[in-house]
Motif scaffolding. Structure first.
Motif, PDB file in Angstrom:
ATOM      1  N   ASP A 190      27.313  15.749 -16.116  1.00  0.00           N
ATOM      2  CA  ASP A 190      27.313  15.656 -14.803  1.00  0.00           C
ATOM      3  C   ASP A 190      26.158  16.126 -14.061  1.00  0.00           C
ATOM      4  N   ASP A 191      26.508  16.138 -12.904  1.00  0.00           N
ATOM      5  CA  ASP A 191      25.231  16.599 -11.549  1.00  0.00           C
ATOM      6  C   ASP A 191      25.174  18.068 -11.946  1.00  0.00           C
ATOM      7  N   THR A 192      26.136  18.835 -12.484  1.00  0.00           N
ATOM      8  CA  THR A 192      25.830  20.285 -12.551  1.00  0.00           C
ATOM      9  C   THR A 192      25.440  20.783 -13.719  1.00  0.00           C
ATOM     10  N   GLY A 217      19.386   9.830 -29.355  1.00  0.00           N
ATOM     11  CA  GLY A 217      20.448   9.684 -28.267  1.00  0.00           C
ATOM     12  C   GLY A 217      20.471  10.740 -27.373  1.00  0.00           C
ATOM     13  N   VAL A 218      20.453  12.056 -27.835  1.00  0.00           N
ATOM     14  CA  VAL A 218      20.594  13.053 -26.920  1.00  0.00           C
ATOM     15  C   VAL A 218      19.323  13.265 -26.204  1.00  0.00           C
ATOM     16  N   ARG A 219      18.324  13.086 -26.500  1.00  0.00           N
ATOM     17  CA  ARG A 219      16.840  12.974 -25.742  1.00  0.00           C
ATOM     18  C   ARG A 219      16.982  11.949 -24.717  1.00  0.00           C
ATOM     19  N   GLU A 220      17.455  10.790 -25.099  1.00  0.00           N
ATOM     20  CA  GLU A 220      17.589   9.699 -24.085  1.00  0.00           C
ATOM     21  C   GLU A 220      18.467  10.042 -22.910  1.00  0.00           C
ATOM     22  N   SER A 223      17.360  12.962 -20.710  1.00  0.00           N
ATOM     23  CA  SER A 223      16.211  12.703 -19.616  1.00  0.00           C
ATOM     24  C   SER A 223      16.838  11.634 -18.661  1.00  0.00           C
ATOM     25  N   ARG A 224      17.861  10.773 -18.944  1.00  0.00           N
ATOM     26  CA  ARG A 224      18.278   9.949 -18.012  1.00  0.00           C
ATOM     27  C   ARG A 224      19.174  10.651 -16.968  1.00  0.00           C
ATOM     28  N   LYS A 225      19.813  11.440 -17.657  1.00  0.00           N
ATOM     29  CA  LYS A 225      20.784  12.182 -16.513  1.00  0.00           C
ATOM     30  C   LYS A 225      20.178  13.316 -15.708  1.00  0.00           C
ATOM     31  N   GLY A 226      18.965  13.508 -16.129  1.00  0.00           N
ATOM     32  CA  GLY A 226      18.178  14.732 -15.500  1.00  0.00           C
ATOM     33  C   GLY A 226      18.640  16.220 -15.797  1.00  0.00           C
TER      34      GLY A 226
END
Length: 405
Positions: A190-192, A217-220, A223-226
């Protein structure tokens, strides 16, 4: 090798340890006094084929001549300055290690656990300064059945009760999800979230290899979640799996890479956090350090290790000989082996409980002149030096077949 002269027997030395050494290990009853290449000798001069290689710390074998020469040369010049001063070996080590891994900056440390602890600190610092997570709220997502070390912080996110029991209170800020489960990982981030910290292959859990596409998948997802992707390659890295890094099997580049064990060539403890510049760049003078981290002796040996890997020879050996390892283990399935997982020269072998426990099989193999180590009751791990020959590997597999009967 010539057997060394000793006045105390193996049994005497084992008994002598009992009252004066903390009982935090349960080693096999062999007392090693000398080693070279893939072979070790005990104090009586009995020879054993090393099929564990110091949990991958000895990827290049015992006393590799190039590494020993680098250590001897440096011992005659300079061993330690602390980081209060520069030394003339550290720049080349960092340059070549960064180039080998395709990343930008190096934070040198000593042990694998120190590298993990350093990565936790860096990830949190990055979360507050770059991502904008409110102070004190950063979280790191890890996988169940992980093994990243045994410091207080690290056992706080272990699921191994032997490692945890009696050592609380535990450090907060970690979320545990099942390994090899992208859906669970997606839900936990999440954002934290500062980072996702995983082993590309879980070593202590029994050489558990994730499904194809998991690492990508972990890399994607990260990256997507920042958030950052931290790959702990302390056991899986530096040639063990047939590539320089296990993440290379899926062409993945993490934000932070943790290295250790083989980085010191089996001579000195050397570990490192290798990362993108925008990640390690959050550290400033006084915020993290190590008196011995990056010392000239470690840097000289580490550079010699990187030089061995730059040729690709050891990666090719692990890949090629790994075919023979897998073929040999396949032949043993149903003959005392119920299953195995292997990549390169690394395997977790599940023993039929009716044949014996992992410990019992390890002790039987020791009596046949082959050294391995058990984990999780019924599993043994095979991780020979990458210098092993096809004939030596075949001999180890023949010994395993014999003790399973």
């Amino acid at each position: 090798m010539t057997a060394p002269a000793h006045t105390r027997s193996s049994a005497d030395l084992i008994r002598a340890e009992e009252p004066v050494l903390a009982h935090n290990y349960h080693p096999l009853p062999v007392v090693v006094a000398r080693a070279e290449g893939t072979w070790v000798e005990d104090v009586e001069g009995n020879r054993y084929l090393d099929m564990l290689a110091g949990y991958s710390a000895l990827n290049f074998g015992h006393r590799h001549p190039g590494l020993i020469e680098a250590a001897h040369r440096q011992l005659d010049l300079l061993t330690l300055t602390s980081r209060a001063f520069h030394n003339d070996k550290l720049a080349e080590f960092a340059e070549r290690l960064a180039a080998l891994t395709g990343l930008d900056m190096v934070l040198p440390m000593n042990t694998g656990a120190e590298a993990v602890e350093s990565a936790v600190k860096v990830a949190r610092k990055w979360a507050y300064e770059v991502k904008g997570v409110p102070d004190g709220q950063a979280t790191i997502v890890v996988a169940a059945d992980n093994f990243h070390g045994r410091t207080t912080t690290i056992v706080s996110f272990s699921t191994d009760e032997t490692a945890r029991s009696g050592f609380g209170p535990f450090t907060p800020g970690f979320r545990v999800v099942p390994y090899n489960d992208l859906a669970a990982l997606e839900e936990a981030v999440d954002d934290t979230t500062a980072a996702v910290l995983i082993e590309p292959i879980q070593g202590e859990a029994g050489v558990v290899i994730p499904d194809d596409g998991y690492l990508a998948g972990v890399r994607e997802l990260t990256s997507r979640k920042g958030c950052l992707f931290i790959a702990d390659e302390i056991q899986s890295g530096l040639g063990r799996t047939g590539r320089t890094l296990a993440v290379e099997h899926e062409a993945v580049v993490p934000d932070m890479l943790l290295l250790g064990k083989a980085l010191g060539g089996g001579i000195v403890p050397v570990s490192a956090v290798v990362a993108k510049r925008e990640v390690l760049g959050v550290l400033r003078p006084g915020e993290h350090g190590s008196t011995f981290g990056g010392n000239p002796l470690a840097a000289a040996v580490g550079t010699a290790v990187v030089e061995l890997l730059e040729t690709g020879e050891f990666q090719r050996r692990a890949a090629d000989l790994g075919v023979g390892l897998r073929d040999g283990l396949t032949e043993l399935v149903g003959k005392g082996v119920v299953g195995f997982r292997a990549r390169g020269l690394w395997a977790g072998v599940d023993i039929d409980p009716s044949v014996g426990t992992g410990r019992e099989i390890s002790e039987r193999l020791m009596r046949e002149g082959v050294l391995v180590k058990d984990t999780h009751g019924s599993t043994i791990r095979l991780a020979p030096p990458l210098t092993i020959t096809a004939e030596e590997l075949a001999g180890a597999l023949a010994a395993l077949e014999k003790v399973l009967k």
